[in-house]
Design a protein around this motif. Structure first.
Motif, PDB file in Angstrom:
ATOM      1  N   GLY A  44      22.279 -11.865 -19.755  1.00 20.40           N
ATOM      2  CA  GLY A  44      21.804 -11.364 -21.030  1.00 20.40           C
ATOM      3  C   GLY A  44      21.061 -12.422 -21.817  1.00 20.40           C
ATOM      4  O   GLY A  44      20.739 -13.494 -21.310  1.00 20.40           O
ATOM      5  N   THR A  45      20.801 -12.104 -23.070  1.00 21.33           N
ATOM      6  CA  THR A  45      20.093 -13.012 -23.983  1.00 21.33           C
ATOM      7  C   THR A  45      21.082 -13.548 -25.001  1.00 21.33           C
ATOM      8  O   THR A  45      21.850 -12.785 -25.595  1.00 21.33           O
ATOM      9  N   TRP A  46      21.065 -14.863 -25.195  1.00 20.70           N
ATOM     10  CA  TRP A  46      21.971 -15.556 -26.099  1.00 20.70           C
ATOM     11  C   TRP A  46      21.143 -16.375 -27.084  1.00 20.70           C
ATOM     12  O   TRP A  46      20.164 -17.016 -26.694  1.00 20.70           O
ATOM     13  N   LYS A  47      21.557 -16.392 -28.363  1.00 30.34           N
ATOM     14  CA  LYS A  47      20.858 -17.177 -29.382  1.00 30.34           C
ATOM     15  C   LYS A  47      21.862 -17.949 -30.219  1.00 30.34           C
ATOM     16  O   LYS A  47      22.968 -17.474 -30.463  1.00 30.34           O
ATOM     17  N   GLY A  48      21.422 -19.124 -30.674  1.00 27.02           N
ATOM     18  CA  GLY A  48      22.272 -19.917 -31.541  1.00 27.02           C
ATOM     19  C   GLY A  48      21.581 -21.188 -31.996  1.00 27.02           C
ATOM     20  O   GLY A  48      20.397 -21.393 -31.743  1.00 27.02           O
ATOM     21  N   MET A  49      22.352 -22.028 -32.660  1.00 29.42           N
ATOM     22  CA  MET A  49      21.859 -23.313 -33.146  1.00 29.42           C
ATOM     23  C   MET A  49      22.576 -24.439 -32.420  1.00 29.42           C
ATOM     24  O   MET A  49      23.784 -24.367 -32.201  1.00 29.42           O
ATOM     25  N   MET A  50      21.804 -25.459 -32.065  1.00 29.94           N
ATOM     26  CA  MET A  50      22.348 -26.632 -31.395  1.00 29.94           C
ATOM     27  C   MET A  50      22.477 -27.770 -32.409  1.00 29.94           C
ATOM     28  O   MET A  50      21.625 -27.943 -33.274  1.00 29.94           O
ATOM     29  N   GLU A  51      23.558 -28.528 -32.268  1.00 24.68           N
ATOM     30  CA  GLU A  51      23.788 -29.727 -33.070  1.00 24.68           C
ATOM     31  C   GLU A  51      23.538 -30.930 -32.167  1.00 24.68           C
ATOM     32  O   GLU A  51      23.933 -30.929 -31.002  1.00 24.68           O
ATOM     33  N   ASP A  56      17.985 -33.118 -36.335  1.00 24.93           N
ATOM     34  CA  ASP A  56      18.518 -32.030 -37.138  1.00 24.93           C
ATOM     35  C   ASP A  56      18.884 -30.883 -36.205  1.00 24.93           C
ATOM     36  O   ASP A  56      18.394 -30.815 -35.071  1.00 24.93           O
ATOM     37  N   PRO A  57      19.713 -29.944 -36.665  1.00 25.38           N
ATOM     38  CA  PRO A  57      20.027 -28.771 -35.828  1.00 25.38           C
ATOM     39  C   PRO A  57      18.740 -28.031 -35.437  1.00 25.38           C
ATOM     40  O   PRO A  57      17.750 -28.046 -36.174  1.00 25.38           O
ATOM     41  N   PHE A  58      18.760 -27.419 -34.261  1.00 20.04           N
ATOM     42  CA  PHE A  58      17.578 -26.708 -33.784  1.00 20.04           C
ATOM     43  C   PHE A  58      17.996 -25.428 -33.067  1.00 20.04           C
ATOM     44  O   PHE A  58      19.069 -25.352 -32.480  1.00 20.04           O
ATOM     45  N   PRO A  59      17.123 -24.384 -33.127  1.00 18.69           N
ATOM     46  CA  PRO A  59      17.457 -23.099 -32.523  1.00 18.69           C
ATOM     47  C   PRO A  59      17.213 -23.079 -31.021  1.00 18.69           C
ATOM     48  O   PRO A  59      16.366 -23.817 -30.498  1.00 18.69           O
ATOM     49  N   VAL A  60      17.965 -22.219 -30.340  1.00 15.41           N
ATOM     50  CA  VAL A  60      17.780 -22.042 -28.895  1.00 15.41           C
ATOM     51  C   VAL A  60      18.015 -20.578 -28.537  1.00 15.41           C
ATOM     52  O   VAL A  60      18.859 -19.906 -29.136  1.00 15.41           O
ATOM     53  N   THR A  61      17.243 -20.087 -27.582  1.00 11.69           N
ATOM     54  CA  THR A  61      17.459 -18.782 -26.968  1.00 11.69           C
ATOM     55  C   THR A  61      17.559 -19.014 -25.469  1.00 11.69           C
ATOM     56  O   THR A  61      16.712 -19.684 -24.881  1.00 11.69           O
ATOM     57  N   VAL A  62      18.608 -18.481 -24.868  1.00 11.26           N
ATOM     58  CA  VAL A  62      18.818 -18.583 -23.425  1.00 11.26           C
ATOM     59  C   VAL A  62      18.864 -17.168 -22.867  1.00 11.26           C
ATOM     60  O   VAL A  62      19.626 -16.335 -23.353  1.00 11.26           O
ATOM     61  N   GLU A  77      14.310 -21.149 -24.495  1.00 13.31           N
ATOM     62  CA  GLU A  77      13.250 -21.218 -25.494  1.00 13.31           C
ATOM     63  C   GLU A  77      13.772 -21.897 -26.753  1.00 13.31           C
ATOM     64  O   GLU A  77      14.848 -21.563 -27.237  1.00 13.31           O
ATOM     65  N   HIS A  78      12.974 -22.846 -27.247  1.00 10.36           N
ATOM     66  CA  HIS A  78      13.275 -23.510 -28.517  1.00 10.36           C
ATOM     67  C   HIS A  78      12.133 -23.208 -29.478  1.00 10.36           C
ATOM     68  O   HIS A  78      10.978 -23.538 -29.183  1.00 10.36           O
ATOM     69  N   LEU A  82      11.337 -27.954 -32.256  1.00 11.15           N
ATOM     70  CA  LEU A  82      11.091 -28.409 -30.877  1.00 11.15           C
ATOM     71  C   LEU A  82       9.906 -27.698 -30.248  1.00 11.15           C
ATOM     72  O   LEU A  82       9.132 -28.315 -29.530  1.00 11.15           O
ATOM     73  N   ASP A  83       9.774 -26.391 -30.477  1.00 13.94           N
ATOM     74  CA  ASP A  83       8.666 -25.617 -29.935  1.00 13.94           C
ATOM     75  C   ASP A  83       8.451 -25.943 -28.458  1.00 13.94           C
ATOM     76  O   ASP A  83       7.415 -26.459 -28.055  1.00 13.94           O
ATOM     77  N   ALA A  84       9.474 -25.634 -27.658  1.00 14.33           N
ATOM     78  CA  ALA A  84       9.448 -25.957 -26.226  1.00 14.33           C
ATOM     79  C   ALA A  84      10.176 -24.876 -25.448  1.00 14.33           C
ATOM     80  O   ALA A  84      11.002 -24.156 -25.993  1.00 14.33           O
ATOM     81  N   ASP A  85       9.843 -24.771 -24.163  1.00 11.14           N
ATOM     82  CA  ASP A  85      10.589 -23.849 -23.320  1.00 11.14           C
ATOM     83  C   ASP A  85      10.559 -24.308 -21.871  1.00 11.14           C
ATOM     84  O   ASP A  85       9.787 -25.180 -21.488  1.00 11.14           O
ATOM     85  N   GLY A  86      11.460 -23.709 -21.098  1.00  8.10           N
ATOM     86  CA  GLY A  86      11.559 -24.095 -19.702  1.00  8.10           C
ATOM     87  C   GLY A  86      12.375 -23.098 -18.916  1.00  8.10           C
ATOM     88  O   GLY A  86      12.675 -21.998 -19.390  1.00  8.10           O
ATOM     89  N   LYS A  87      12.736 -23.507 -17.708  1.00  7.29           N
ATOM     90  CA  LYS A  87      13.495 -22.646 -16.812  1.00  7.29           C
ATOM     91  C   LYS A  87      14.837 -23.283 -16.478  1.00  7.29           C
ATOM     92  O   LYS A  87      15.011 -24.495 -16.573  1.00  7.29           O
TER      93      LYS A  87
END
Length: 149
Positions: A44-51, A56-62, A77-78, A82-87
Motif C-alpha cells: 500500500g501507500t504510507w505517508k509520514g514525517m521523518m526526524e 529539519d523534519p521532512f515528509p516521505v511517501t512510501v 518520494e520526498h 528534499l524534493d527527491a525520489d527513488g526505488k
C-alpha cells in the motif's frame, strides 16, 4: 555470517551496498515471493514525517507492491525540502519487519541511498528507519500512516 552484495543502478552502476549479517530467508530467495502473509501486511501507500539529527523534519511517501527478494518492490518520494525520489529493492521480510535497499534516482544531491527498515506497529502505522550505508547505523526515523492498501 553471510555477506550479500546488492548492485544498484539505472543507467549504470550507481553504487554497491554491502550488507553484513542479513540472511535471506529460504522463501525469500531470488525470484521467489516472500512469505505471503508477512509481505502482504506492508502493501500500500504510507505517508509520514521523518526526524533526522542532521536536518529539519521532512515528509516521505512510501508505496509498496509485491515483495520479491532482489527485485524492485516499491518507490519512495520526498516532497520539498528534499524534493527527491527513488526505488526500493527487496532484501528481507521477517514477521513485522521488512528491509529494503533505497536507491535515489532524482535529487541525489539532497537525498542519499541507504537501507530502509520498516516495522509494522499496527495495521495502519509503520515505523521507517533509514540506515546510513557508510556507518551501518540507523539515523532518520519516522512513523508513517497507511493511506491505501
Amino acid at each position: 555470517m553471510r555477506f550479500i552484495a546488492i548492485f544498484l543502478g539505472a543507467a549504470g552502476l550507481l553504487g554497491i551496498v554491502l550488507l553484513t549479517g542479513i540472511e535471506a530467508q529460504e522463501a525469500s530467495s531470488p525470484g521467489k515471493p516472500a512469505p505471503a502473509e508477512s509481505a502482504k501486511k506492508f502493501l500500500g501507500t504510507w505517508k509520514g514525517m521523518m526526524e533526522s539529527p542532521v536536518s529539519d523534519p521532512f515528509p516521505v511517501t512510501v508505496q509498496l507492491e509485491e515483495f520479491q527478494y532482489g527485485k524492485w518492490c516499491g518507490v519512495l518520494e520526498h516532497a520539498a525540502p528534499l524534493d527527491a525520489d527513488g526505488k526500493l529493492l527487496g532484501i528481507k521480510v521477517e514477521g513485522n519487519t521488512m528491509t529494503l535497499a533505497q536507491t535515489v534516482f532524482r535529487g541525489r544531491e539532497r537525498c542519499l541511498d541507504g537501507l530502509n527498515v520498516l516495522t509494522l506497529i499496527d495495521d495502519n502505522t509503520m515505523e521507517r528507519v533509514w540506515v546510513d550505508p557508510d556507518t551501518g547505523k540507523p539515523r532518520d526515523k519516522g512513523k508513517l500512516k497507511r493511506q491505501t492498501r
